[in-house]
Design a protein around this motif. Structure first.
Motif, PDB file in Angstrom:
ATOM      1  N   THR A  43       7.210   1.038   2.910  1.00  0.00           N
ATOM      2  CA  THR A  43       6.594  -0.081   3.612  1.00  0.00           C
ATOM      3  C   THR A  43       7.068  -0.153   5.061  1.00  0.00           C
ATOM      4  OG1 THR A  43       8.357  -1.647   3.056  1.00  0.00           O
ATOM      5  CG2 THR A  43       6.568  -1.378   1.451  1.00  0.00           C
ATOM      6  N   ARG A  44       6.461  -1.065   5.809  1.00  0.00           N
ATOM      7  CA  ARG A  44       6.821  -1.226   7.219  1.00  0.00           C
ATOM      8  C   ARG A  44       8.282  -1.614   7.386  1.00  0.00           C
ATOM      9  NH1 ARG A  44       3.699  -5.777  10.438  1.00  0.00           N
ATOM     10  NH2 ARG A  44       5.463  -7.059   9.720  1.00  0.00           N
ATOM     11  N   ASP A  45       8.796  -2.405   6.450  1.00  0.00           N
ATOM     12  CA  ASP A  45      10.188  -2.843   6.547  1.00  0.00           C
ATOM     13  C   ASP A  45      11.140  -1.963   5.746  1.00  0.00           C
ATOM     14  OD1 ASP A  45       8.931  -3.851   4.290  1.00  0.00           O
ATOM     15  OD2 ASP A  45      10.161  -5.661   4.203  1.00  0.00           O
ATOM     16  N   GLY A  46      10.692  -0.748   5.402  1.00  0.00           N
ATOM     17  CA  GLY A  46      11.603   0.250   4.882  1.00  0.00           C
ATOM     18  C   GLY A  46      11.877   0.211   3.399  1.00  0.00           C
ATOM     19  N   VAL A  95      -6.234  -6.053  -1.123  1.00  0.00           N
ATOM     20  CA  VAL A  95      -5.740  -6.258   0.230  1.00  0.00           C
ATOM     21  C   VAL A  95      -6.849  -6.664   1.202  1.00  0.00           C
ATOM     22  CG1 VAL A  95      -5.968  -3.834   0.953  1.00  0.00           C
ATOM     23  CG2 VAL A  95      -4.218  -5.299   2.011  1.00  0.00           C
ATOM     24  N   GLU A  96      -8.071  -6.191   1.001  1.00  0.00           N
ATOM     25  CA  GLU A  96      -9.160  -6.540   1.919  1.00  0.00           C
ATOM     26  C   GLU A  96      -9.493  -8.019   1.857  1.00  0.00           C
ATOM     27  OE1 GLU A  96     -12.573  -3.927   2.053  1.00  0.00           O
ATOM     28  OE2 GLU A  96     -11.408  -2.300   1.164  1.00  0.00           O
ATOM     29  N   GLN A  97      -9.282  -8.632   0.698  1.00  0.00           N
ATOM     30  CA  GLN A  97      -9.523 -10.065   0.567  1.00  0.00           C
ATOM     31  C   GLN A  97      -8.323 -10.877   1.059  1.00  0.00           C
ATOM     32  OE1 GLN A  97     -10.356  -7.886  -2.262  1.00  0.00           O
ATOM     33  NE2 GLN A  97     -12.268  -7.838  -1.074  1.00  0.00           N
ATOM     34  N   VAL A  98      -7.126 -10.405   0.765  1.00  0.00           N
ATOM     35  CA  VAL A  98      -5.917 -11.149   1.133  1.00  0.00           C
ATOM     36  C   VAL A  98      -5.611 -11.015   2.626  1.00  0.00           C
ATOM     37  CG1 VAL A  98      -3.447 -11.412   0.685  1.00  0.00           C
ATOM     38  CG2 VAL A  98      -5.000 -10.858  -1.195  1.00  0.00           C
ATOM     39  N   LYS A 155      -3.039   0.398   6.001  1.00  0.00           N
ATOM     40  CA  LYS A 155      -2.025   1.416   5.716  1.00  0.00           C
ATOM     41  C   LYS A 155      -0.778   0.770   5.110  1.00  0.00           C
ATOM     42  CE  LYS A 155      -3.296   4.405   9.619  1.00  0.00           C
ATOM     43  NZ  LYS A 155      -2.800   5.001  10.895  1.00  0.00           N
ATOM     44  N   ILE A 156      -0.187   1.439   4.128  1.00  0.00           N
ATOM     45  CA  ILE A 156       1.046   0.950   3.528  1.00  0.00           C
ATOM     46  C   ILE A 156       2.109   0.718   4.597  1.00  0.00           C
ATOM     47  CG2 ILE A 156       2.999   1.624   2.057  1.00  0.00           C
ATOM     48  CD1 ILE A 156       0.959   3.026   0.242  1.00  0.00           C
ATOM     49  N   SER A 157       2.186   1.623   5.543  1.00  0.00           N
ATOM     50  CA  SER A 157       3.225   1.552   6.573  1.00  0.00           C
ATOM     51  C   SER A 157       3.034   0.400   7.548  1.00  0.00           C
ATOM     52  CB  SER A 157       3.287   2.870   7.343  1.00  0.00           C
ATOM     53  OG  SER A 157       2.027   3.180   7.917  1.00  0.00           O
ATOM     54  N   ASP A 158       1.902  -0.306   7.463  1.00  0.00           N
ATOM     55  CA  ASP A 158       1.655  -1.463   8.325  1.00  0.00           C
ATOM     56  C   ASP A 158       1.983  -2.785   7.638  1.00  0.00           C
ATOM     57  OD1 ASP A 158       0.780   0.123  10.416  1.00  0.00           O
ATOM     58  OD2 ASP A 158      -1.339  -0.048   9.878  1.00  0.00           O
ATOM     59  N   PHE A 159       2.430  -2.731   6.369  1.00  0.00           N
ATOM     60  CA  PHE A 159       2.671  -3.943   5.598  1.00  0.00           C
ATOM     61  C   PHE A 159       4.125  -4.011   5.135  1.00  0.00           C
ATOM     62  CE2 PHE A 159      -1.832  -3.544   5.508  1.00  0.00           C
ATOM     63  CZ  PHE A 159      -2.342  -4.833   5.352  1.00  0.00           C
ATOM     64  N   THR A 160       4.673  -5.226   5.141  1.00  0.00           N
ATOM     65  CA  THR A 160       6.012  -5.421   4.602  1.00  0.00           C
ATOM     66  C   THR A 160       5.941  -5.509   3.078  1.00  0.00           C
ATOM     67  OG1 THR A 160       5.886  -7.834   4.645  1.00  0.00           O
ATOM     68  CG2 THR A 160       6.659  -6.727   6.658  1.00  0.00           C
ATOM     69  N   LEU A 161       7.085  -5.361   2.449  1.00  0.00           N
ATOM     70  CA  LEU A 161       7.132  -5.504   0.994  1.00  0.00           C
ATOM     71  C   LEU A 161       6.693  -6.904   0.576  1.00  0.00           C
ATOM     72  CD1 LEU A 161       7.820  -4.475  -1.820  1.00  0.00           C
ATOM     73  CD2 LEU A 161      10.184  -5.198  -1.420  1.00  0.00           C
ATOM     74  N   ASP A 162       7.114  -7.923   1.311  1.00  0.00           N
ATOM     75  CA  ASP A 162       6.719  -9.291   0.976  1.00  0.00           C
ATOM     76  C   ASP A 162       5.205  -9.437   0.973  1.00  0.00           C
ATOM     77  OD1 ASP A 162       7.449 -12.186   0.560  1.00  0.00           O
ATOM     78  OD2 ASP A 162       6.326 -12.367   2.440  1.00  0.00           O
ATOM     79  N   GLU A 163       4.541  -8.816   1.929  1.00  0.00           N
ATOM     80  CA  GLU A 163       3.074  -8.878   1.986  1.00  0.00           C
ATOM     81  C   GLU A 163       2.454  -8.123   0.817  1.00  0.00           C
ATOM     82  OE1 GLU A 163       2.354  -9.257   6.799  1.00  0.00           O
ATOM     83  OE2 GLU A 163       2.705  -7.286   5.918  1.00  0.00           O
ATOM     84  N   ILE A 164       2.987  -6.945   0.507  1.00  0.00           N
ATOM     85  CA  ILE A 164       2.437  -6.142  -0.580  1.00  0.00           C
ATOM     86  C   ILE A 164       2.642  -6.832  -1.929  1.00  0.00           C
ATOM     87  CG2 ILE A 164       2.756  -3.957  -1.829  1.00  0.00           C
ATOM     88  CD1 ILE A 164       3.211  -2.630   0.910  1.00  0.00           C
ATOM     89  N   GLU A 165       3.730  -7.579  -2.049  1.00  0.00           N
ATOM     90  CA  GLU A 165       3.969  -8.297  -3.298  1.00  0.00           C
ATOM     91  C   GLU A 165       2.969  -9.425  -3.538  1.00  0.00           C
ATOM     92  OE1 GLU A 165       8.107  -9.306  -2.895  1.00  0.00           O
ATOM     93  OE2 GLU A 165       8.734  -7.568  -4.095  1.00  0.00           O
ATOM     94  N   VAL A 196       2.142  -4.318  -7.337  1.00  0.00           N
ATOM     95  CA  VAL A 196       2.578  -3.004  -6.877  1.00  0.00           C
ATOM     96  C   VAL A 196       4.086  -2.939  -7.093  1.00  0.00           C
ATOM     97  CG1 VAL A 196       2.813  -1.452  -4.907  1.00  0.00           C
ATOM     98  CG2 VAL A 196       0.757  -2.886  -5.143  1.00  0.00           C
ATOM     99  N   PRO A 197       4.593  -2.010  -7.895  1.00  0.00           N
ATOM    100  CA  PRO A 197       6.036  -1.992  -8.156  1.00  0.00           C
ATOM    101  C   PRO A 197       6.817  -1.316  -7.042  1.00  0.00           C
ATOM    102  CG  PRO A 197       4.943  -0.292  -9.450  1.00  0.00           C
ATOM    103  CD  PRO A 197       3.862  -1.031  -8.727  1.00  0.00           C
ATOM    104  N   THR A 198       8.032  -1.782  -6.873  1.00  0.00           N
ATOM    105  CA  THR A 198       8.978  -1.045  -6.036  1.00  0.00           C
ATOM    106  C   THR A 198       9.498   0.139  -6.838  1.00  0.00           C
ATOM    107  OG1 THR A 198      10.886  -2.311  -6.802  1.00  0.00           O
ATOM    108  CG2 THR A 198       9.687  -3.156  -4.869  1.00  0.00           C
ATOM    109  N   LEU A 199      10.110   1.091  -6.146  1.00  0.00           N
ATOM    110  CA  LEU A 199      10.726   2.213  -6.852  1.00  0.00           C
ATOM    111  C   LEU A 199      11.820   1.706  -7.784  1.00  0.00           C
ATOM    112  CD1 LEU A 199      11.196   5.195  -7.447  1.00  0.00           C
ATOM    113  CD2 LEU A 199      12.600   5.323  -5.379  1.00  0.00           C
ATOM    114  N   GLU A 200      12.587   0.730  -7.346  1.00  0.00           N
ATOM    115  CA  GLU A 200      13.647   0.176  -8.194  1.00  0.00           C
ATOM    116  C   GLU A 200      13.072  -0.388  -9.489  1.00  0.00           C
ATOM    117  OE1 GLU A 200      17.073  -3.347  -8.113  1.00  0.00           O
ATOM    118  OE2 GLU A 200      15.873  -2.922  -6.320  1.00  0.00           O
ATOM    119  N   GLU A 201      12.011  -1.165  -9.380  1.00  0.00           N
ATOM    120  CA  GLU A 201      11.396  -1.748 -10.574  1.00  0.00           C
ATOM    121  C   GLU A 201      10.838  -0.671 -11.486  1.00  0.00           C
ATOM    122  OE1 GLU A 201       9.912  -5.935  -8.479  1.00  0.00           O
ATOM    123  OE2 GLU A 201       8.626  -4.153  -8.452  1.00  0.00           O
TER     124      GLU A 201
END
Length: 292
Positions: free
Chosen positions: A74-77, A93-96, A104-114, A131-136
């Motif tokens: 994500t944008r915030d790493g 994402v197009e609606q939200v 692009k994934i790299s344009d969004f923070t994890l908080d936004e993707i969640e 969308v899961p994180t790698l940790e999850e």
């Protein structure tokens, strides 16, 4: 792609070979295909939304040990699980975020993707699937006692993602001796596979693609598998791959993708492949059972 001479492989690496799966030669000695591994592509993605925890669980419900996924940043790493480099095919994402094209994934923070729904596109019963994180994702695979074929997706977009992914794997306990038997890291980028091998030489690695036979020894210096599309291979090519010893001194393996029907699964199994990556792991497993 920087490549070390084959003679430079350390003898110490050979000791790691005990961690790895049976070789093609061992499988041949049994004169059957019972060592052909079935891998659930992006989880059991014919039955649940791809690359979600629901898809991991769907594979587990089918009794499938191996799952495959895709890791991006994500944008915030933060590391997340997603196949496309954009979010719009498998989320809302197009609606939200309608004004954030091309999403692009790299344009969004994890908080936004969640905030996104990664399940409704597949079916209403999966509405709200995140969308899961790698940790999850690693936690769920561990909880299910499954094994992981992890793809580093589009590493050219995420400098340093190899080191970061390995750091996350280590933090989650996936780089101990027990877990190394249950982990393969692959990529379409030879440079990325080589980077993983240099950073952690005990990790089993795979190159996604169909290299020329003449180039196989170079890939074998940092890869343990050559994983091509099933449409690009024949028995002779599989045999050529398996005749070369990979980074840990064992014959290179072949995991082919993406096979979703029984007859094709039987066809590629008879070519001698070591694994089959599929959206329908139950279909492939049943077909392979019929030829054992």
């Amino acid at each position: 792609m920087q490549i070390r001479p084959a003679a430079a492989l350390s003898g110490a690496l050979l000791g790691v070979s005990a961690l790895f799966l049976p070789t093609a030669a061992q499988a041949a000695a049994g004169t059957s295909h019972h060592h052909t591994v079935t891998v659930a592509h992006r989880g059991a993605s014919a039955y649940a939304p791809e690359n979600t925890l629901a898809a991991v669980d769907a594979a587990d419900d089918l009794g499938i040990d191996w799952v495959e996924n895709d890791v991006q940043r994500t944008r915030d790493g933060e590391l997340i699980i997603m196949h496309d480099t954009t979010l719009n095919r498998t989320t809302d994402v197009e609606q939200v975020f309608p004004d954030r094209a091309p999403w692009k994934i790299s344009d969004f923070t994890l908080d936004e993707i969640e905030k996104l729904d990664a399940g409704s596109w597949f079916g209403s019963k999966f509405a709200g699937e995140p969308v899961p994180t790698l940790e999850e994702y690693l936690d769920r695979v561990s909880d299910n006692h499954q094994k992981l074929l992890m793809e580093i997706k589009a590493p050219e977009l995420y400098p340093g993602i190899e080191r970061q992914s390995l750091r996350e794997l280590r933090r989650e306990g996936w780089l101990d001796r027990k877990h190394l038997k249950r982990l393969i890291v692959q990529s379409f980028s030879a440079d990325s596979v080589q980077a993983v091998h240099k950073l952690r030489r005990d990790v089993k690695t795979g190159f996604l693609g169909t290299p020329a036979v003449a180039d196989l020894p170079r890939y074998a210096e940092f890869a343990d598998q050559i994983n091509p599309s099933h449409t690009t291979i024949d028995a002779a090519y599989v045999k050529e791959i398996q005749a070369v010893r990979g980074a840990h001194g064992r014959p290179l393996e072949v995991y082919t993708w993406t096979v979703n029907d029984g007859p094709t699964a039987v066809k590629v199994a008879r070519m001698g492949v070591n694994g089959i990556i599929t959206n329908k792991p139950d279909v492939v497993r049943e077909a392979l059972d019929d030829i054992r």
